[in-house]
Design a protein around this motif. Structure first.
Motif, PDB file in Angstrom:
ATOM      1  N   LYS A  84    -109.179 -32.837   9.945  1.00  0.00           N
ATOM      2  CA  LYS A  84    -107.899 -33.131  10.599  1.00  0.00           C
ATOM      3  C   LYS A  84    -106.788 -32.210  10.111  1.00  0.00           C
ATOM      4  O   LYS A  84    -105.629 -32.359  10.508  1.00  0.00           O
ATOM      5  CB  LYS A  84    -107.510 -34.592  10.359  1.00  0.00           C
ATOM      6  N   GLY A  85    -107.139 -31.272   9.210  1.00  0.00           N
ATOM      7  CA  GLY A  85    -106.155 -30.294   8.754  1.00  0.00           C
ATOM      8  C   GLY A  85    -105.585 -30.552   7.386  1.00  0.00           C
ATOM      9  O   GLY A  85    -104.652 -29.863   6.969  1.00  0.00           O
ATOM     10  N   TYR A  86    -106.156 -31.518   6.644  1.00  0.00           N
ATOM     11  CA  TYR A  86    -105.699 -31.831   5.289  1.00  0.00           C
ATOM     12  C   TYR A  86    -106.879 -31.839   4.315  1.00  0.00           C
ATOM     13  O   TYR A  86    -107.362 -32.892   3.907  1.00  0.00           O
ATOM     14  CB  TYR A  86    -104.987 -33.183   5.252  1.00  0.00           C
ATOM     15  N   PRO A  87    -107.369 -30.651   3.932  1.00  0.00           N
ATOM     16  CA  PRO A  87    -108.471 -30.599   2.964  1.00  0.00           C
ATOM     17  C   PRO A  87    -108.006 -30.971   1.566  1.00  0.00           C
ATOM     18  O   PRO A  87    -106.817 -30.863   1.235  1.00  0.00           O
ATOM     19  CB  PRO A  87    -108.899 -29.127   3.015  1.00  0.00           C
ATOM     20  N   LEU A 143     -99.273 -32.148   0.266  1.00  0.00           N
ATOM     21  CA  LEU A 143     -98.400 -31.061   0.708  1.00  0.00           C
ATOM     22  C   LEU A 143     -98.460 -30.917   2.221  1.00  0.00           C
ATOM     23  O   LEU A 143     -99.547 -30.831   2.804  1.00  0.00           O
ATOM     24  CB  LEU A 143     -98.823 -29.738   0.052  1.00  0.00           C
ATOM     25  N   GLU A 144     -97.296 -30.877   2.829  1.00  0.00           N
ATOM     26  CA  GLU A 144     -97.199 -30.672   4.276  1.00  0.00           C
ATOM     27  C   GLU A 144     -96.905 -29.202   4.541  1.00  0.00           C
ATOM     28  O   GLU A 144     -96.062 -28.591   3.868  1.00  0.00           O
ATOM     29  CB  GLU A 144     -96.081 -31.540   4.852  1.00  0.00           C
ATOM     30  N   ASN A 145     -97.608 -28.623   5.484  1.00  0.00           N
ATOM     31  CA  ASN A 145     -97.369 -27.223   5.836  1.00  0.00           C
ATOM     32  C   ASN A 145     -96.205 -27.156   6.815  1.00  0.00           C
ATOM     33  O   ASN A 145     -96.366 -27.312   8.026  1.00  0.00           O
ATOM     34  CB  ASN A 145     -98.628 -26.607   6.444  1.00  0.00           C
ATOM     35  N   ALA A 146     -95.015 -26.927   6.259  1.00  0.00           N
ATOM     36  CA  ALA A 146     -93.818 -26.760   7.077  1.00  0.00           C
ATOM     37  C   ALA A 146     -93.732 -25.299   7.521  1.00  0.00           C
ATOM     38  O   ALA A 146     -94.465 -24.443   7.040  1.00  0.00           O
ATOM     39  CB  ALA A 146     -92.578 -27.155   6.272  1.00  0.00           C
ATOM     40  N   LYS A 147     -92.840 -24.987   8.421  1.00  0.00           N
ATOM     41  CA  LYS A 147     -92.729 -23.619   8.937  1.00  0.00           C
ATOM     42  C   LYS A 147     -92.458 -22.614   7.838  1.00  0.00           C
ATOM     43  O   LYS A 147     -92.945 -21.490   7.859  1.00  0.00           O
ATOM     44  CB  LYS A 147     -91.616 -23.552   9.993  1.00  0.00           C
ATOM     45  N   GLU A 148     -91.678 -23.024   6.847  1.00  0.00           N
ATOM     46  CA  GLU A 148     -91.290 -22.107   5.782  1.00  0.00           C
ATOM     47  C   GLU A 148     -92.252 -22.096   4.607  1.00  0.00           C
ATOM     48  O   GLU A 148     -92.059 -21.393   3.625  1.00  0.00           O
ATOM     49  CB  GLU A 148     -89.872 -22.436   5.284  1.00  0.00           C
ATOM     50  N   GLY A 149     -93.305 -22.906   4.664  1.00  0.00           N
ATOM     51  CA  GLY A 149     -94.281 -22.970   3.580  1.00  0.00           C
ATOM     52  C   GLY A 149     -94.706 -24.408   3.317  1.00  0.00           C
ATOM     53  O   GLY A 149     -94.439 -25.307   4.122  1.00  0.00           O
ATOM     54  N   GLU A 174    -104.044 -41.970   1.830  1.00  0.00           N
ATOM     55  CA  GLU A 174    -104.447 -42.117   3.229  1.00  0.00           C
ATOM     56  C   GLU A 174    -103.236 -42.443   4.101  1.00  0.00           C
ATOM     57  O   GLU A 174    -103.068 -41.859   5.185  1.00  0.00           O
ATOM     58  CB  GLU A 174    -105.497 -43.212   3.366  1.00  0.00           C
ATOM     59  N   ASP A 175    -102.408 -43.370   3.645  1.00  0.00           N
ATOM     60  CA  ASP A 175    -101.228 -43.759   4.424  1.00  0.00           C
ATOM     61  C   ASP A 175    -100.270 -42.580   4.590  1.00  0.00           C
ATOM     62  O   ASP A 175     -99.693 -42.383   5.674  1.00  0.00           O
ATOM     63  CB  ASP A 175    -100.496 -44.917   3.746  1.00  0.00           C
ATOM     64  N   ALA A 176    -100.113 -41.783   3.527  1.00  0.00           N
ATOM     65  CA  ALA A 176     -99.201 -40.635   3.590  1.00  0.00           C
ATOM     66  C   ALA A 176     -99.705 -39.598   4.585  1.00  0.00           C
ATOM     67  O   ALA A 176     -98.932 -39.098   5.427  1.00  0.00           O
ATOM     68  CB  ALA A 176     -99.051 -40.008   2.200  1.00  0.00           C
ATOM     69  N   ALA A 179     -99.466 -40.802   8.194  1.00  0.00           N
ATOM     70  CA  ALA A 179     -98.091 -40.715   8.689  1.00  0.00           C
ATOM     71  C   ALA A 179     -97.739 -39.275   9.068  1.00  0.00           C
ATOM     72  O   ALA A 179     -97.167 -39.020  10.145  1.00  0.00           O
ATOM     73  CB  ALA A 179     -97.117 -41.224   7.623  1.00  0.00           C
ATOM     74  N   LEU A 180     -98.095 -38.338   8.220  1.00  0.00           N
ATOM     75  CA  LEU A 180     -97.794 -36.927   8.497  1.00  0.00           C
ATOM     76  C   LEU A 180     -98.497 -36.451   9.762  1.00  0.00           C
ATOM     77  O   LEU A 180     -97.930 -35.680  10.549  1.00  0.00           O
ATOM     78  CB  LEU A 180     -98.199 -36.066   7.306  1.00  0.00           C
ATOM     79  N   LEU A 181     -99.719 -36.902   9.969  1.00  0.00           N
ATOM     80  CA  LEU A 181    -100.458 -36.517  11.173  1.00  0.00           C
ATOM     81  C   LEU A 181     -99.803 -37.046  12.437  1.00  0.00           C
ATOM     82  O   LEU A 181     -99.992 -36.492  13.532  1.00  0.00           O
ATOM     83  CB  LEU A 181    -101.902 -37.012  11.080  1.00  0.00           C
ATOM     84  N   LYS A 182     -99.024 -38.115  12.295  1.00  0.00           N
ATOM     85  CA  LYS A 182     -98.289 -38.680  13.431  1.00  0.00           C
ATOM     86  C   LYS A 182     -96.877 -38.111  13.544  1.00  0.00           C
ATOM     87  O   LYS A 182     -96.093 -38.561  14.370  1.00  0.00           O
ATOM     88  CB  LYS A 182     -98.208 -40.207  13.286  1.00  0.00           C
ATOM     89  N   GLY A 183     -96.567 -37.144  12.667  1.00  0.00           N
ATOM     90  CA  GLY A 183     -95.243 -36.533  12.693  1.00  0.00           C
ATOM     91  C   GLY A 183     -94.171 -37.367  12.022  1.00  0.00           C
ATOM     92  O   GLY A 183     -92.982 -37.153  12.255  1.00  0.00           O
ATOM     93  N   LYS A 184     -94.585 -38.313  11.165  1.00  0.00           N
ATOM     94  CA  LYS A 184     -93.645 -39.176  10.466  1.00  0.00           C
ATOM     95  C   LYS A 184     -93.651 -38.884   8.974  1.00  0.00           C
ATOM     96  O   LYS A 184     -94.574 -38.262   8.455  1.00  0.00           O
ATOM     97  CB  LYS A 184     -94.013 -40.649  10.694  1.00  0.00           C
TER      98      LYS A 184
END
Length: 203
Positions: A84-87, A143-149, A174-176, A179-184
């Protein structure tokens, strides 16, 4: 019973004696790139994951009873979220001089014996652990991959029950990530990491 009691005692020792490091990344901070050697012998950078949505970064080791208790859960996080993009990227920060069971060769064997599919890196100089403000094993930084890093979105424990995964009723990582996968933003972004204190090099 002895194993459970040992974990309980260690929990208390860590809670009262150990080692929250305040001088590290906080939720919302941008993370600097790093490069560490993995158990496959290759150098791995955080920037190697630039095409992922984020990274579940876990300071972990071979020897801590807490890390052993969470071993299957850490593997499970990678299985559930890598696609899902979060290894998961695990980093061993322990000084082998103080903890011989955490030497690089021991890491290679441990990863092989336990069927690791996630990256397992050695922080030989402990610079990455210090930059993050890691204090325990395991200690998680989502860690969330934001546009700036890469940006810190969650810091702390994997869940709220070291002894029994099924009994955990708070699955923070898991909850974090969900949430990030839902854009929250994660509802809980900071918890106390419970585990063995990192074995720092003697000054």
């Amino acid at each position: 019973m002895l194993k459970i009691n040992l974990l309980s005692i260690l929990c208390l020792l860590v809670f009262f004696a150990g080692a929250d490091v305040n001088s590290g990344y906080q939720v919302g901070d941008m993370v600097k790139d790093f490069k560490l050697k993995g158990v496959d012998g290759k150098m791995v950078s955080l920037s190697d994951y630039k095409d992922e949505k984020g990274v579940i970064l876990i300071f972990d080791c071979n020897t801590c009873p807490f890390s052993k208790a969470y071993l299957e859960r850490i593997k499970g996080l990678h299985t559930a979220y890598a696609s899902k993009g979060y290894p998961v990227v695990a980093i061993n920060p322990n000084d082998p001089g103080r903890s011989p069971g955490d030497s690089f060769d021991a890491m290679v064997s441990y990863a092989k014996d336990n069927g690791y599919e996630h990256a397992y890196l050695q922080d030989a100089e402990q610079a990455v652990a210090k930059a993050f403000g890691a204090s325990n094993t395991p200690h998680v930084f989502v860690l969330e991959n934001a546009k700036e890093g890469f940006k810190v979105a969650y810091i702390g424990a994997i869940d709220n029950n070291t002894k029994d995964a099924e009994a955990a009723d708070k699955r923070y990582v898991e909850d974090a990530v969900d949430a990030l996968l839902k854009g929250k933003k994660p509802e809980t972004s900071n918890t106390k990491a419970i585990g063995c204190t990192i074995k720092w090099k003697s000054v």
